[in-house]
Design an enzyme around this catalytic site. Structure first.
Site, PDB file in Angstrom:
ATOM      1  N   TYR A   6      91.930  -5.315  38.636  1.00 27.65           N
ATOM      2  CA  TYR A   6      92.392  -4.153  37.884  1.00 27.65           C
ATOM      3  C   TYR A   6      91.994  -4.257  36.401  1.00 27.65           C
ATOM      4  O   TYR A   6      92.188  -5.285  35.766  1.00 27.65           O
ATOM      5  CB  TYR A   6      93.925  -3.988  37.967  1.00 27.65           C
ATOM      6  CG  TYR A   6      94.344  -2.980  36.939  1.00 27.65           C
ATOM      7  CD1 TYR A   6      94.068  -1.634  37.148  1.00 27.65           C
ATOM      8  CD2 TYR A   6      94.850  -3.367  35.704  1.00 27.65           C
ATOM      9  CE1 TYR A   6      94.321  -0.705  36.179  1.00 27.65           C
ATOM     10  CE2 TYR A   6      95.113  -2.442  34.722  1.00 27.65           C
ATOM     11  CZ  TYR A   6      94.846  -1.105  34.962  1.00 27.65           C
ATOM     12  OH  TYR A   6      95.072  -0.198  33.991  1.00 27.65           O
ATOM     13  N   HIS A  16      99.870  -4.037  36.277  1.00 30.52           N
ATOM     14  CA  HIS A  16      99.662  -2.822  37.085  1.00 30.52           C
ATOM     15  C   HIS A  16     100.438  -2.863  38.403  1.00 30.52           C
ATOM     16  O   HIS A  16      99.887  -2.626  39.490  1.00 30.52           O
ATOM     17  CB  HIS A  16      98.164  -2.587  37.332  1.00 30.52           C
ATOM     18  CG  HIS A  16      97.773  -1.155  37.106  1.00 30.52           C
ATOM     19  ND1 HIS A  16      97.369  -0.326  38.102  1.00 30.52           N
ATOM     20  CD2 HIS A  16      97.747  -0.421  35.987  1.00 30.52           C
ATOM     21  CE1 HIS A  16      97.102   0.867  37.618  1.00 30.52           C
ATOM     22  NE2 HIS A  16      97.322   0.846  36.322  1.00 30.52           N
TER      23      HIS A  16
HETATM   24  C1  CS2 Z   1      96.597   1.852  32.730  1.00 28.01           C
HETATM   25  C2  CS2 Z   1      96.068   3.203  33.049  1.00 28.01           C
HETATM   26  O1  CS2 Z   1      96.338   2.495  30.475  1.00 28.01           O
HETATM   27  C3  CS2 Z   1      96.949   1.776  31.259  1.00 28.01           C
HETATM   28  O2  CS2 Z   1      97.767   0.974  30.923  1.00 28.01           O
HETATM   29  O3  CS2 Z   1      97.606   1.365  33.496  1.00 28.01           O
HETATM   30  O4  CS2 Z   1      94.750   3.197  32.668  1.00 28.01           O
HETATM   31  C4  CS2 Z   1      96.171   3.679  34.485  1.00 28.01           C
HETATM   32  O5  CS2 Z   1      95.482   2.856  35.360  1.00 28.01           O
HETATM   33  C5  CS2 Z   1      95.645   5.066  34.551  1.00 28.01           C
HETATM   34  O6  CS2 Z   1      96.238   5.847  33.575  1.00 28.01           O
HETATM   35  C6  CS2 Z   1      95.877   5.650  35.913  1.00 28.01           C
HETATM   36  O7  CS2 Z   1      95.761   7.034  35.862  1.00 28.01           O
HETATM   37 MG    MG Z   2      99.094   0.408  32.367  1.00 27.58          MG
END
Ligand code: CS2
Ligand code: MG
Length: 407
Positions: free
Chosen positions: A160, A216
């Site tokens: 991620y 996440h």
């Molecule tokens: C992420 C997001 O910015 C963050 O912290 O968790 O990029 C997320 O994955 C996206 O907004 C999903 O739409």
């Molecule tokens: Mg996030």
């Protein structure tokens, strides 16, 4: 003063921004953002089919009553689609209010508590070396805070938050598939490797750098508690979304075992999603966003509650937020007595700037909001004709044995 018309536009350079424009009989208009990432047409449809017909003829100055009309007045409340639509209307009404007053929106909250608002960028690497290069790049750009995501050795797929292979690892841009892509996750491998990443970052960049990390939603409460405790020596600025956000009581276990600061809320849509965790002081930063958190009116209510409970703001600012919602959050950040930090990904491509002209700017790790009346962002309708909706999806995650997991 009356609302005469409202239009919704979907599209943008590389993103399906959902932009609402509310017109009035006095020629003043307001802009709002309803971009719900990878579900963009739904708030647009909800606005067009259900909310805009009610708006026509309303007094745009009554932003509180209009908010209550669409929230309290609805039988089926909350949820990201409805709150994104209400949020866009609310932002547009604050924009109009500021333009009527001839004042930037932050003045209507009580003025500035600070000049610049601290921001963080996304540093990412397929391995520790790549990640350190990415951090060095952001330091050279003046950033004082970075979110760090690193590829995990032995994990079958990319992890991620790690930029796509072949992409520019200095700038984190998520490329979403036209059908859901699949990521493979191993909690064991992640938990073994990630503390080493923090150790290396601290040894190379020293104690001053503000280091954030996003789990996440991938861990179970006990795993998250143990991890948060283990990484305490690396003094993280925050650990984000350690467990799935809907289980507020899971955070008690983490809190009882660790003092690592916890940030949660980017998937929340209302005060009711975070009331318990704020009141029990189970989190340190609230990450809700103006876009799908009901706009400025509702966010301000959450910020006030958070302030009483020692919770600071850290609003979501993924690239799916258009410059309109980033401005709405920028005005709140300028005012909020309990401001913490703002997630900030440079949207400022020439195409994006042409679509959303604004004078807000980034300098030396801080975001500065302009003094233009209202939100201080415009929308070029002619430019918008260049773009149309393109369907994309978030990835799905599976464990190594095939079990479906949390993205
Ligand atoms: C992420 C997001 O910015 C963050 O912290 O968790 O990029 C997320 O994955 C996206 O907004 C999903 O739409
Ligand atoms: Mg996030």
């Amino acid at each position: 003063m009356k609302i005469t018309d409202a239009k919704v536009f979907v599209g943008g350079p590389g993103k399906n921004y959902v932009t609402l424009k509310i017109m009035t009989d006095e020629g003043i208009y307001g802009l709002g953002d309803a971009t719900l990432n990878n579900r963009e047409t739904l708030p647009a449809k909800f606005l067009g089919d259900y909310l805009i017909p009610c708006l026509i003829g309303m007094d745009p100055r009554k932003s509180e009553d209009i908010w209550q009309y669409f929230y309290r007045g609805a039988y089926f409340r909350r949820g990201p689609i409805s709150m994104a639509a209400i949020g866009a209307i609310d932002m547009a009404l604050w924009d109009i209010k500021g333009k009527i007053a001839g004042l930037p929106v932050y003045q209507l909250f009580g003025g500035k508590s600070r000049e610049g608002a601290l921001v963080y960028a996304h540093a990412t690497g397929a391995d520790i070396e790549g990640l350190c290069d990415s951090i060095s790049y952001y330091l050279s750009e003046g950033y004082q805070a970075v979110r760090v995501q690193c590829g995990i050795p032995g994990m079958a797929d990319k992890s991620y938050g790690v930029a796509d292979q072949g992409g520019d690892s200095k700038h984190f841009i998520t490329q979403f598939g036209s059908l859901p892509e699949q990521e493979i996750w191993s909690t064991e491998k992640y938990l073994q490797f990630m503390p080493k990443v923090f150790e290396e970052i601290r040894s190379r960049f020293g104690p001053e750098l503000k280091v954030l990390h996003d789990v996440h939603h991938r861990l179970l409460p006990r795993e998250a508690a143990a991890f948060a405790k283990e990484v305490e020596p690396f003094n993280l600025y925050w650990l984000e979304d350690p467990t799935p956000a809907e289980d507020q009581t899971a955070l008690r276990l983490i809190r009882q075992h660790s003092t690592t600061p916890i940030a949660i809320g980017e998937v929340f849509n209302s005060l009711w999603d975070c009331k318990q965790m704020i009141e029990e002081e189970l989190i340190d930063f609230i990450r809700i966003s103006a876009t799908y958190g009901g706009g400025i009116t509702h966010l301000r209510r959450i910020v006030e509650l958070a302030a009483i409970h020692n919770v600071r703001t850290g609003f979501h600012g993924a690239p799916s937020h258009s410059p309109i919602s980033m401005a709405a959050q920028g005005h709140l950040n300028a005012w909020a007595p309990n401001f913490g930090i703002q997630e900030y990904l440079v949207l400022g491509t020439p195409e994006c700037d042409a679509l959303f002209p604004a004078e807000h700017f980034y300098q030396d790790g801080m975001f500065y909001i302009s003094d233009a009346p209202g939100l201080g962002v415009d929308f070029d309708e002619q430019q918008s004709e260049r773009y149309s909706f393109e369907r994309t999806y978030h990835p799905v995650v599976r464990l190594e044995d095939g079990t479906l997991w949390n993205y």
